[in-house]
Scaffold this motif. Structure first.
Motif, PDB file in Angstrom:
ATOM      1  N   ARG A   1      53.397  85.182 -14.875  1.00 30.42           N
ATOM      2  CA  ARG A   1      52.236  85.604 -15.710  1.00 30.42           C
ATOM      3  C   ARG A   1      51.894  86.906 -15.487  1.00 30.42           C
ATOM      4  N   ASP A   2      51.698  87.704 -14.702  1.00 30.75           N
ATOM      5  CA  ASP A   2      51.331  89.040 -14.578  1.00 30.75           C
ATOM      6  C   ASP A   2      52.400  89.960 -14.937  1.00 30.75           C
ATOM      7  N   LYS A   3      53.808  89.840 -14.576  1.00 26.29           N
ATOM      8  CA  LYS A   3      54.618  90.866 -15.036  1.00 26.29           C
ATOM      9  C   LYS A   3      55.266  90.736 -16.258  1.00 26.29           C
ATOM     10  N   MET A   4      55.395  89.320 -16.982  1.00 30.26           N
ATOM     11  CA  MET A   4      55.942  89.028 -18.196  1.00 30.26           C
ATOM     12  C   MET A   4      55.126  88.586 -19.233  1.00 30.26           C
ATOM     13  N   PHE A   5      54.005  88.113 -19.009  1.00 32.42           N
ATOM     14  CA  PHE A   5      53.086  87.660 -20.207  1.00 32.42           C
ATOM     15  C   PHE A   5      51.547  88.271 -19.802  1.00 32.42           C
TER      16      PHE A   5
ATOM     17  N   ALA B   1      50.116  90.390 -21.961  1.00 32.38           N
ATOM     18  CA  ALA B   1      49.363  90.626 -23.371  1.00 32.38           C
ATOM     19  C   ALA B   1      49.095  88.936 -23.549  1.00 32.38           C
ATOM     20  N   GLU B   2      49.676  88.051 -23.280  1.00 31.97           N
ATOM     21  CA  GLU B   2      49.368  86.612 -23.388  1.00 31.97           C
ATOM     22  C   GLU B   2      48.103  86.305 -22.617  1.00 31.97           C
ATOM     23  N   SER B   3      48.227  86.866 -21.214  1.00 35.16           N
ATOM     24  CA  SER B   3      46.796  86.620 -20.505  1.00 35.16           C
ATOM     25  C   SER B   3      45.733  87.296 -20.906  1.00 35.16           C
ATOM     26  N   SER B   4      45.775  88.282 -21.731  1.00 39.09           N
ATOM     27  CA  SER B   4      44.603  89.134 -22.174  1.00 39.09           C
ATOM     28  C   SER B   4      44.078  88.205 -23.294  1.00 39.09           C
ATOM     29  N   THR B   5      45.171  87.556 -24.118  1.00 38.82           N
ATOM     30  CA  THR B   5      44.703  86.786 -25.329  1.00 38.82           C
ATOM     31  C   THR B   5      44.001  85.616 -25.036  1.00 38.82           C
ATOM     32  N   ALA B   6      44.501  84.812 -23.876  1.00 44.32           N
ATOM     33  CA  ALA B   6      43.939  83.782 -23.368  1.00 44.32           C
ATOM     34  C   ALA B   6      42.567  83.885 -22.710  1.00 44.32           C
ATOM     35  N   ALA B   7      42.415  85.039 -22.064  1.00 42.40           N
ATOM     36  CA  ALA B   7      41.078  85.225 -21.472  1.00 42.40           C
ATOM     37  C   ALA B   7      40.163  85.602 -22.536  1.00 42.40           C
ATOM     38  N   LEU B   8      40.583  86.332 -23.896  1.00 44.47           N
ATOM     39  CA  LEU B   8      39.411  86.414 -25.037  1.00 44.47           C
ATOM     40  C   LEU B   8      39.208  85.045 -25.673  1.00 44.47           C
ATOM     41  N   LEU B   9      40.045  84.251 -25.678  1.00 41.53           N
ATOM     42  CA  LEU B   9      40.014  82.858 -26.395  1.00 41.53           C
ATOM     43  C   LEU B   9      39.353  81.845 -25.353  1.00 41.53           C
TER      44      LEU B   9
ATOM     45  N   PHE C   1      69.891  84.088 -13.414  1.00 42.51           N
ATOM     46  CA  PHE C   1      71.399  84.021 -13.340  1.00 42.51           C
ATOM     47  C   PHE C   1      71.931  83.155 -14.972  1.00 42.51           C
ATOM     48  N   GLY C   2      72.687  83.746 -15.478  1.00 43.23           N
ATOM     49  CA  GLY C   2      73.075  83.176 -16.820  1.00 43.23           C
ATOM     50  C   GLY C   2      72.474  83.656 -18.088  1.00 43.23           C
ATOM     51  N   LEU C   3      71.782  84.809 -17.862  1.00 40.82           N
ATOM     52  CA  LEU C   3      71.078  85.528 -19.242  1.00 40.82           C
ATOM     53  C   LEU C   3      71.984  85.672 -20.194  1.00 40.82           C
ATOM     54  N   ASN C   4      71.924  85.634 -21.476  1.00 39.92           N
ATOM     55  CA  ASN C   4      72.546  86.107 -22.639  1.00 39.92           C
ATOM     56  C   ASN C   4      71.592  86.432 -23.660  1.00 39.92           C
ATOM     57  N   HIS C   5      72.281  86.890 -24.882  1.00 40.73           N
ATOM     58  CA  HIS C   5      71.227  87.223 -26.015  1.00 40.73           C
ATOM     59  C   HIS C   5      70.334  86.464 -26.522  1.00 40.73           C
ATOM     60  N   GLY C   6      70.749  84.940 -26.536  1.00 42.20           N
ATOM     61  CA  GLY C   6      69.636  84.130 -26.938  1.00 42.20           C
ATOM     62  C   GLY C   6      68.489  83.722 -26.203  1.00 42.20           C
ATOM     63  N   HIS C   7      68.451  84.199 -24.970  1.00 40.08           N
ATOM     64  CA  HIS C   7      67.411  83.993 -24.191  1.00 40.08           C
ATOM     65  C   HIS C   7      66.178  84.772 -24.559  1.00 40.08           C
ATOM     66  N   THR C   8      65.011  84.273 -24.375  1.00 41.26           N
ATOM     67  CA  THR C   8      63.829  84.890 -24.624  1.00 41.26           C
ATOM     68  C   THR C   8      62.668  84.755 -23.289  1.00 41.26           C
ATOM     69  N   ARG C   9      61.555  85.469 -23.334  1.00 43.57           N
ATOM     70  CA  ARG C   9      60.758  85.086 -22.307  1.00 43.57           C
ATOM     71  C   ARG C   9      60.189  83.884 -22.227  1.00 43.57           C
ATOM     72  N   ALA C  10      60.127  82.997 -23.247  1.00 41.70           N
ATOM     73  CA  ALA C  10      59.736  81.592 -23.078  1.00 41.70           C
ATOM     74  C   ALA C  10      60.743  80.678 -22.345  1.00 41.70           C
ATOM     75  N   HIS C  11      62.167  81.333 -22.469  1.00 43.27           N
ATOM     76  CA  HIS C  11      63.083  80.620 -21.610  1.00 43.27           C
ATOM     77  C   HIS C  11      62.809  81.053 -20.158  1.00 43.27           C
TER      78      HIS C  11
ATOM     79  N   TYR D   1      47.671  80.006 -17.336  1.00 45.01           N
ATOM     80  CA  TYR D   1      48.614  79.146 -16.903  1.00 45.01           C
ATOM     81  C   TYR D   1      48.857  77.887 -17.885  1.00 45.01           C
ATOM     82  N   ASP D   2      47.692  77.231 -18.563  1.00 44.94           N
ATOM     83  CA  ASP D   2      47.884  76.322 -19.461  1.00 44.94           C
ATOM     84  C   ASP D   2      48.879  76.969 -20.811  1.00 44.94           C
ATOM     85  N   LEU D   3      48.361  78.030 -20.963  1.00 44.52           N
ATOM     86  CA  LEU D   3      49.220  78.655 -22.327  1.00 44.52           C
ATOM     87  C   LEU D   3      50.669  78.978 -22.016  1.00 44.52           C
ATOM     88  N   LEU D   4      50.819  79.331 -20.584  1.00 41.33           N
ATOM     89  CA  LEU D   4      52.159  79.857 -20.297  1.00 41.33           C
ATOM     90  C   LEU D   4      53.148  78.459 -20.140  1.00 41.33           C
ATOM     91  N   THR D   5      52.562  77.346 -19.481  1.00 39.27           N
ATOM     92  CA  THR D   5      53.199  76.107 -19.740  1.00 39.27           C
ATOM     93  C   THR D   5      53.347  75.559 -21.116  1.00 39.27           C
TER      94      THR D   5
END
Length: 511
Positions: A306-310, A312-320, A365-375, A325-329
């Motif tokens: 949450r802190d290192k990869m998301f 921006a989403e944490s800030s948005t979630a706080a404003l809303l 392990f297994g990272l490729n071009h198709g993987h995103t932060r959601a993955h 954690y619910d947003l990340l799941t």
């Protein structure tokens, strides 16, 4: 009305919960404190901060019981902590917690010498920097000024009881996690003591978890607002009480807890030792022994994501006003089971079971071009569960097949994590609605200590209705393929963990 208070002394907070005698929550208070990491591998707590948190939490819940009688206060406590005190009972250290890994060098020495296996076979505590056995060897060699002044060694709960009552006792459950307590004769082990240079006189008297103290210091009793003769029951370690708290005390019923860290445990009628030294055996009481494996990396790894990869989403979630954690799941739930072939080993804080390697480090392990932060978010969640699953395979070699799973801890609030657990284990996962399971279990032990009940089995009538998640065949097919890869990788990477950990200790500034 009659009430009971369960106190949960945790790694980053202390919670006090007021129950009626039927196990219903009347009031609760949770007070946090800092886990200090001032240098590499350090994980310490401040004694005064913990004591103040305990007093504040107790005062708040005692206020809610002003219309009745508090029959007893009982405790669940984090295990493996160590505090050195001088002959006047003045602390010489902060609380050195289970998460402190500075004793890694002395742990490796014990393992390499073969003596560690001898100690494990008698104490049931795997040789690891978490255990006071290793911490004392570290103190002796790295902090001789403290070691030479120390007249007493306590854990956090024992310090609390000493400050409140002047007592010097440790229950069998906490003692069984020190690495120095012989679980077969229920006394301090002579060989373990010799390895640390500590004598029995420097350690608390081992007592039953049902031991009661009365006659609290009047000053503290007045601040809390309870009679000084209120019975205080020692209770047990948080791990064993987690099993009791979700009614996982029958053979083959596993309790899986994922909070800051995590564990899987099964209760047996006697101590059971793993020939490969992968599992622990801790006491709940002399008739109930909890066999299992703890992991360092649970919800704290999700917090890292949450802190290192998301951020921006944490800030948005706080404003809303949305829980981050619910947003990340929710983000992770959009990715298919198996994260399209992305595997995450969650060893950000070293690891205990099943690899018992404080040098372990995390990896994707297994990272490729198709993987995103959601993955990556889903892979983090899956990696935490895969790791618990790997522990379960070792556990089954010691206690036999698992019949069912009871889930508890912060993960139990997440439907995605519950389903993920059921899918990876290919077993139904039941989550009791009683979330305050540790504190509730402590009060059940208090009732037994007071003679109000004859058996701990009454917990089954207190935990309320349950939610059960069945395995989803569409998901567990993917996990069947990935789990063996996860396990093989953990073994292969272990050959390089020490090298990368040494590099980090040498070159990377601690943050």
């Amino acid at each position: 009305m009659d009430y009971l208070i369960g106190v949960d002394l945790g790694t980053t907070s202390t919670k006090a919960v007021l129950f009626d005698t039927a196990g219903n929550v009347i009031a609760s208070s949770n007070k946090g404190y800092t886990l200090y990491r001032d240098e590499p591998d350090m994980a310490e707590e401040d004694l005064n901060e913990i004591f103040e948190a305990f007093m504040d939490a107790m005062t708040e819940v005692a206020r809610a019981a002003k219309d009745g009688t508090i029959l007893a206060v009982s405790f669940s406590s984090a295990m493996h902590s160590l505090i050195a005190l001088d002959e006047n009972w003045t602390p010489l250290t902060r609380v050195i917690t289970w998460a402190d890994a500075r004793a890694v060098k002395y742990t490796e020495e014990l393992k390499e010498s073969g003596v560690g296996n001898e100690i494990y076979a008698k104490t049931g505590t795997p040789i690891h920097p978490m255990a006071p056995l290793s911490k004392l060897r570290w103190l002796k060699n790295e902090k001789p000024d403290i070691y030479n002044k120390a007249a007493h060694y306590l854990g956090i709960k024992e310090y609390l009881f000493h400050r409140l009552f002047g007592a010097n006792k440790m229950d069998y459950s906490i003692a069984s996690g020190t690495g120095m307590f012989n679980i077969f004769n229920l006394d301090w082990d002579e060989q373990a003591l010799e390895l640390t240079g500590v004598t029995k006189d420097q350690l608390p008297q081992p007592v039953e978890p049902y031991e009661i103290e009365r006659g609290m210091d009047e000053v503290y009793a007045q601040v809390i607002g309870i009679p000084a003769d209120t019975p205080f029951v020692y209770g047990a370690g948080d791990g064993p009480l987690s099993n009791l708290g979700v009614n996982a005390i029958q053979p083959g019923v596993a309790a899986i807890t994922i909070g800051t860290s995590g564990a899987i445990r099964v209760v047996t009628d006697k101590p059971r030792i793993d020939p490969k030294a992968r599992t622990f055996t801790y006491a709940l009481d002399r008739d109930h022994w909890v066999v299992g494996g703890p992991v360092n990396n649970g919800g704290d790894v999700f917090r890292w994501a949450r802190d290192k990869m998301f951020d921006a989403e944490s800030s948005t979630a706080a404003l809303l006003g949305i829980d981050t954690y619910d947003l990340l799941t929710e983000i992770a739930s959009k990715i298919p089971a198996g994260s399209d072939g992305l595997i995450f080993h969650p060893y950000l804080g070293g690891e205990r079971a099943p690899i018992w390697d404080a040098n372990a480090r995390g990896s994707f392990f297994g990272l490729n071009h198709g993987h995103t932060r959601a993955h990556m978010a889903r892979a983090v969640l899956e990696g935490i569960v895969f790791n618990i699953y790997m522990v379960s395979l070792a556990l089954e070699e010691v206690v036999g097949d698992l019949k069912s799973i009871q889930g508890t801890g912060g993960f139990a609030r997440s439907p995605l994590w519950r389903q993920m657990m059921a899918d990876i284990f290919e077993q139904p996962v039941t989550v009791p609605t009683a979330f305050e399971s540790g504190a509730l279990a402590a009060t059940v032990m208090a009732q037994k200590a007071l003679g109000m009940i004859d058996s701990l089995d009454v917990i089954g009538d207190m935990i309320g209705s349950s939610n059960t998640y069945a395995p989803n065949p569409e998901n567990y097919e993917a996990y069947r393929e990935l789990a063996p890869i996860f396990i093989r990788l953990s073994r292969q990477l272990q050959t390089e963990y020490k090298n990368i950990a040494d590099f980090q200790r040498k070159h990377v500034a601690h943050k």
